[in-house]
Design an enzyme around this catalytic site. Structure first.
Site, PDB file in Angstrom:
ATOM      1  N   ARG A   1      55.569  18.934  30.271  1.00  0.00           N
ATOM      2  CA  ARG A   1      54.464  19.240  29.380  1.00  0.00           C
ATOM      3  C   ARG A   1      54.392  20.505  28.840  1.00  0.00           C
ATOM      4  NH1 ARG A   1      50.008  17.702  27.790  1.00  0.00           N
ATOM      5  NH2 ARG A   1      48.331  19.260  27.181  1.00  0.00           N
TER       6      ARG A   1
ATOM      7  N   ASP B   1      43.838  24.609  40.271  1.00  0.00           N
ATOM      8  CA  ASP B   1      45.267  24.283  40.880  1.00  0.00           C
ATOM      9  C   ASP B   1      45.077  24.150  42.350  1.00  0.00           C
ATOM     10  OD1 ASP B   1      47.378  25.332  38.155  1.00  0.00           O
ATOM     11  OD2 ASP B   1      45.863  23.699  38.297  1.00  0.00           O
TER      12      ASP B   1
ATOM     13  N   LYS C   1      55.352  29.492  38.660  1.00  0.00           N
ATOM     14  CA  LYS C   1      55.918  28.114  37.876  1.00  0.00           C
ATOM     15  C   LYS C   1      55.358  28.438  36.614  1.00  0.00           C
ATOM     16  CE  LYS C   1      53.637  24.132  37.865  1.00  0.00           C
ATOM     17  NZ  LYS C   1      53.135  23.755  36.680  1.00  0.00           N
ATOM     18  N   ASN C   2      53.988  28.672  36.499  1.00  0.00           N
ATOM     19  CA  ASN C   2      53.340  28.662  35.110  1.00  0.00           C
ATOM     20  C   ASN C   2      53.506  29.880  34.364  1.00  0.00           C
ATOM     21  OD1 ASN C   2      52.194  26.345  35.737  1.00  0.00           O
ATOM     22  ND2 ASN C   2      50.254  26.865  36.617  1.00  0.00           N
TER      23      ASN C   2
ATOM     24  N   ARG D   1      44.682  15.957  28.049  1.00  0.00           N
ATOM     25  CA  ARG D   1      45.138  17.464  27.764  1.00  0.00           C
ATOM     26  C   ARG D   1      45.319  17.612  26.332  1.00  0.00           C
ATOM     27  NH1 ARG D   1      48.181  18.374  32.676  1.00  0.00           N
ATOM     28  NH2 ARG D   1      48.198  20.661  31.787  1.00  0.00           N
TER      29      ARG D   1
ATOM     30  N   ILE E   1      37.165  22.246  35.181  1.00  0.00           N
ATOM     31  CA  ILE E   1      38.301  22.389  34.056  1.00  0.00           C
ATOM     32  C   ILE E   1      38.880  21.029  33.735  1.00  0.00           C
ATOM     33  CG2 ILE E   1      40.421  23.323  33.973  1.00  0.00           C
ATOM     34  CD1 ILE E   1      38.561  25.635  34.405  1.00  0.00           C
TER      35      ILE E   1
ATOM     36  N   CYS F   1      50.573  16.042  33.912  1.00  0.00           N
ATOM     37  CA  CYS F   1      49.930  15.434  35.259  1.00  0.00           C
ATOM     38  C   CYS F   1      48.797  14.465  34.790  1.00  0.00           C
ATOM     39  CB  CYS F   1      49.471  16.634  36.078  1.00  0.00           C
ATOM     40  SG  CYS F   1      50.616  17.879  36.339  1.00  0.00           S
TER      41      CYS F   1
ATOM     42  N   ILE G   1      45.416  19.516  22.562  1.00  0.00           N
ATOM     43  CA  ILE G   1      45.829  20.810  22.241  1.00  0.00           C
ATOM     44  C   ILE G   1      45.267  21.128  20.824  1.00  0.00           C
ATOM     45  CG2 ILE G   1      48.138  20.304  23.280  1.00  0.00           C
ATOM     46  CD1 ILE G   1      49.124  19.727  20.402  1.00  0.00           C
ATOM     47  N   ASP G   2      44.011  20.663  20.586  1.00  0.00           N
ATOM     48  CA  ASP G   2      43.380  21.166  19.350  1.00  0.00           C
ATOM     49  C   ASP G   2      43.121  22.711  19.222  1.00  0.00           C
ATOM     50  OD1 ASP G   2      41.430  20.755  21.744  1.00  0.00           O
ATOM     51  OD2 ASP G   2      39.941  21.645  20.626  1.00  0.00           O
ATOM     52  N   GLN G   3      43.019  23.402  20.317  1.00  0.00           N
ATOM     53  CA  GLN G   3      42.883  25.067  20.214  1.00  0.00           C
ATOM     54  C   GLN G   3      44.295  25.512  19.729  1.00  0.00           C
ATOM     55  OE1 GLN G   3      39.653  26.415  20.329  1.00  0.00           O
ATOM     56  NE2 GLN G   3      39.317  24.306  20.054  1.00  0.00           N
TER      57      GLN G   3
ATOM     58  N   ARG H   1      58.323  19.805  41.434  1.00  0.00           N
ATOM     59  CA  ARG H   1      58.269  20.448  40.213  1.00  0.00           C
ATOM     60  C   ARG H   1      57.825  21.921  40.372  1.00  0.00           C
ATOM     61  NH1 ARG H   1      54.069  17.903  36.471  1.00  0.00           N
ATOM     62  NH2 ARG H   1      54.585  19.741  35.498  1.00  0.00           N
TER      63      ARG H   1
HETATM   64  C1  EPZ Z   1      47.479  25.310  32.354  1.00  0.00           C
HETATM   65  O1  EPZ Z   1      47.515  24.270  31.829  1.00  0.00           O
HETATM   66  C2  EPZ Z   1      48.393  25.115  33.721  1.00  0.00           C
HETATM   67  N1  EPZ Z   1      49.684  24.672  33.437  1.00  0.00           N
HETATM   68  C3  EPZ Z   1      47.721  24.099  34.397  1.00  0.00           C
HETATM   69  O2  EPZ Z   1      48.376  24.050  35.863  1.00  0.00           O
HETATM   70  C4  EPZ Z   1      46.171  24.682  34.891  1.00  0.00           C
HETATM   71  O3  EPZ Z   1      45.529  23.648  35.510  1.00  0.00           O
HETATM   72  C5  EPZ Z   1      45.462  25.110  33.736  1.00  0.00           C
HETATM   73  O4  EPZ Z   1      46.264  26.025  32.796  1.00  0.00           O
HETATM   74  C6  EPZ Z   1      44.122  25.732  33.823  1.00  0.00           C
HETATM   75  O5  EPZ Z   1      44.358  26.799  34.821  1.00  0.00           O
HETATM   76  C7  EPZ Z   1      50.534  25.441  32.976  1.00  0.00           C
HETATM   77  O6  EPZ Z   1      50.402  26.781  32.963  1.00  0.00           O
HETATM   78  C8  EPZ Z   1      51.904  24.934  32.634  1.00  0.00           C
HETATM   79  P1  EPZ Z   1      44.081  24.843  29.402  1.00  0.00           P
HETATM   80  P2  EPZ Z   1      46.854  24.233  30.269  1.00  0.00           P
HETATM   81  O7  EPZ Z   1      44.627  25.070  28.133  1.00  0.00           O
HETATM   82  O8  EPZ Z   1      47.352  25.311  29.585  1.00  0.00           O
HETATM   83  C9  EPZ Z   1      40.530  22.221  27.540  1.00  0.00           C
HETATM   84  C10 EPZ Z   1      49.642  22.953  37.483  1.00  0.00           C
HETATM   85  O9  EPZ Z   1      49.185  22.351  38.644  1.00  0.00           O
HETATM   86  N2  EPZ Z   1      41.554  22.465  26.316  1.00  0.00           N
HETATM   87  O10 EPZ Z   1      43.859  26.039  30.209  1.00  0.00           O
HETATM   88  O11 EPZ Z   1      47.317  22.802  29.792  1.00  0.00           O
HETATM   89  C11 EPZ Z   1      41.542  21.518  28.706  1.00  0.00           C
HETATM   90  O12 EPZ Z   1      41.242  19.983  28.251  1.00  0.00           O
HETATM   91  C12 EPZ Z   1      49.117  22.799  36.271  1.00  0.00           C
HETATM   92  O13 EPZ Z   1      50.205  23.812  37.624  1.00  0.00           O
HETATM   93  C13 EPZ Z   1      41.176  22.082  25.264  1.00  0.00           C
HETATM   94  O14 EPZ Z   1      39.839  21.471  25.018  1.00  0.00           O
HETATM   95  O15 EPZ Z   1      45.193  24.213  30.523  1.00  0.00           O
HETATM   96  C14 EPZ Z   1      40.931  21.841  29.801  1.00  0.00           C
HETATM   97  O16 EPZ Z   1      39.431  21.326  29.889  1.00  0.00           O
HETATM   98  C15 EPZ Z   1      48.112  21.314  35.956  1.00  0.00           C
HETATM   99  N3  EPZ Z   1      42.096  22.083  23.969  1.00  0.00           N
HETATM  100  C16 EPZ Z   1      40.645  23.233  29.480  1.00  0.00           C
HETATM  101  O17 EPZ Z   1      40.795  23.577  28.475  1.00  0.00           O
HETATM  102  C17 EPZ Z   1      42.980  22.784  23.927  1.00  0.00           C
HETATM  103  O18 EPZ Z   1      43.669  22.731  22.949  1.00  0.00           O
HETATM  104  C18 EPZ Z   1      41.794  24.334  30.264  1.00  0.00           C
HETATM  105  O19 EPZ Z   1      42.699  23.796  29.769  1.00  0.00           O
HETATM  106  C19 EPZ Z   1      43.659  23.274  25.136  1.00  0.00           C
HETATM  107  C20 EPZ Z   1      42.883  23.047  26.418  1.00  0.00           C
END
Ligand code: EPZ
Length: 418
Positions: free
Chosen positions: A93, A305, A22-23, A122, A327, A117, A124-126, A398
């Protein structure tokens, strides 16, 4: 809300085939919009997130057609829109990957910030830090993220946190930038490598995906290609834990075992027999599991996950397990439902303490907006005494392809309701 009626107590046995990730799919589908021609995707899973993304891409002017043989052809030649309003993207998302693609393709993008979720904030600053570094102006108005760039130029970007989404979104935009981009402190998940392989098959030049330094040399022309999506490591881990929780004996096929190294190591610690062989693993758990502790971490650490399925599996293990979630700040919401089933769990911030009990009891339970919480409740229901009704299957669907059919093929007594 649709639900699944589960008769607990059956030991799962037999073989189950894992579908495409999925991801990986939700990153690869928007990436195909860079192509001058159509891309054929094989092993794209038939799950709701893929269906929703297909609708979104069609609304932007692309064509998405699933073929007789199950492959999906995405033809971006009719792509005409660089904006994706809320009503279009609110159900998905991962639609935020359109920011990187539309910015790369049109030099501008307007995408509504979606929800996601219920697992915590969540941000997106990065992602936005990366787009700015590439030369884009960024603004947020009425829930819309607006990007504009006269020209995208390669840059050196150091991510403050290891972020899958930011790594992917910056890779996408950098693909069409002039010059070279280097992303440091990048995420290393298997689906990032799969996206890089897709982009390179289209003519991009991405190196280092799967390490914490990813280099992208920009190009102005990408073509369609054929690509097979990697197997879903999280779906695979979920079935492995279903087998262990029901003391079954299951062969989980069409996987890349290395992607599950951290998970299989923990299962062996819990006393599960794990036999790896090429593209399948056999999982058997004749006796009661032993309590095991785990901390979720970015890949190759234990995946967040699979935190919920793991906790569900540990509710009937012998001893006390400690699960620390690093996380997400709110990913134990489902624990209340397990406690209602008879589990003994204490939550302290981002740490769960699970004291194993001999049995859970089947009751009606509900997974909030988190597909992995739904998977956890299904695992608990499978191992419980009596009948459970797991509500919220629209979330589970999903990311889990035909989950009831696959469970029935392993001997589970499950049926859909509502
Ligand atoms: C992806 O989410 C996955 N979703 C999530 O899976 C998964 O839990 C996550 O990666 C971690 O492996 C998809 O791939 C569609 P991150 P993502 O950016 O990209 C912080 C599922 O169940 N962060 O790696 O949104 C954030 O708050 C879903 O399939 C920032 O601070 O996760 C978190 O603490 C749920 N600023 C950490 O980084 C940012 O700009 C990791 O988030 C982005 C993230």
């Amino acid at each position: 809300m649709s639900s699944l009626i589960v008769q607990g107590g059956a030991r799962l046995t037999g073989r189950v085939r894992i579908g495409g990730s999925k991801n990986a799919s939700v990153a690869i589908m928007p990436a195909t919009l860079f192509g001058a021609g159509p891309t054929r995707l094989e092993d794209l899973p038939d799950i709701n997130d893929v269906k929703v993304f297909s609708e979104i891409l069609c609304a932007l002017g692309a064509r998405v057609d699933r073929q007789e043989d199950g492959s999906v052809i995405i033809d971006p030649t009719g792509l005409s829109r660089w904006d994706a309003p809320y009503e279009l993207v609110k159900r998905l998302r991962a639609s935020y990957y359109l920011l990187g693609v539309l910015l790369g393709r049109f030099g501008k993008a307007e995408v509504a910030l979606p929800g996601g979720c219920d697992i915590g904030l969540r941000p997106i600053d990065q992602h936005l830090k990366g787009f700015r570094a590439l030369g884009a102006q960024v603004s947020m108005e009425h829930g819309m993220v607006k990007l504009k760039a006269k020209e995208l130029r390669g840059a050196e970007i150091y991510l403050d946190v290891v972020s899958v989404g930011a790594t992917i979104n910056i890779m996408l935009a950098a693909t069409m930038a002039k010059g070279t981009t280097v992303i440091e402190n990048a995420a290393k998940e298997p689906h990032i490598v799969d996206l890089a392989n897709l982009l390179n098959a289209m003519g991009a030049r991405v190196q280092g995906a799967g390490t914490d330094v990813v280099k992208i040399r920009g190009t102005d022309q990408l073509n369609g290609c054929t690509h097979a999506v990697i197997p879903d490591d999280i779906e695979a881990g979920t079935y492995v834990m279903m087998a262990a929780a029901t003391h079954g004996d299951v062969r989980v096929e069409n996987i890349i075992p290395q992607h599950l190294d951290s998970v299989l190591a923990k299962l062996r610690e819990a006393g599960v027999i794990v036999e790896e062989n090429g593209d399948w693993v056999r999982v058997a758990a004749p006796g009661r599991l032993k309590a095991v502790s785990v901390k979720t971490l970015p890949y190759p650490g234990f995946p967040t996950d699979l935190q919920q399925p793991f906790v569900a599996m540990m509710t009937t293990a012998e001893g006390v397990s400690i699960v620390h979630e690093t996380i997400w700040d709110n990913r134990f919401g489902y624990a209340n439902e397990l406690i209602r089933m008879g589990a003994r769990i204490k939550i302290d911030g981002r740490t769960a303490f699970i004291e194993g009990v001999p049995k859970l009891f089947g009751i009606p339970v509900c997974s909030k907006n988190d597909l992995r919480a739904g998977a956890a409740l299904i695992i608990a229901a499978l191992s419980a005494d009596g009948e459970s009704e797991v509500d919220g299957m629209e979330y589970v669907d999903r990311g889990y392809e035909r989950i009831d059919e696959k469970m029935r093929s392993l001997g589970a007594t499950v049926r859909r309701a509502g």
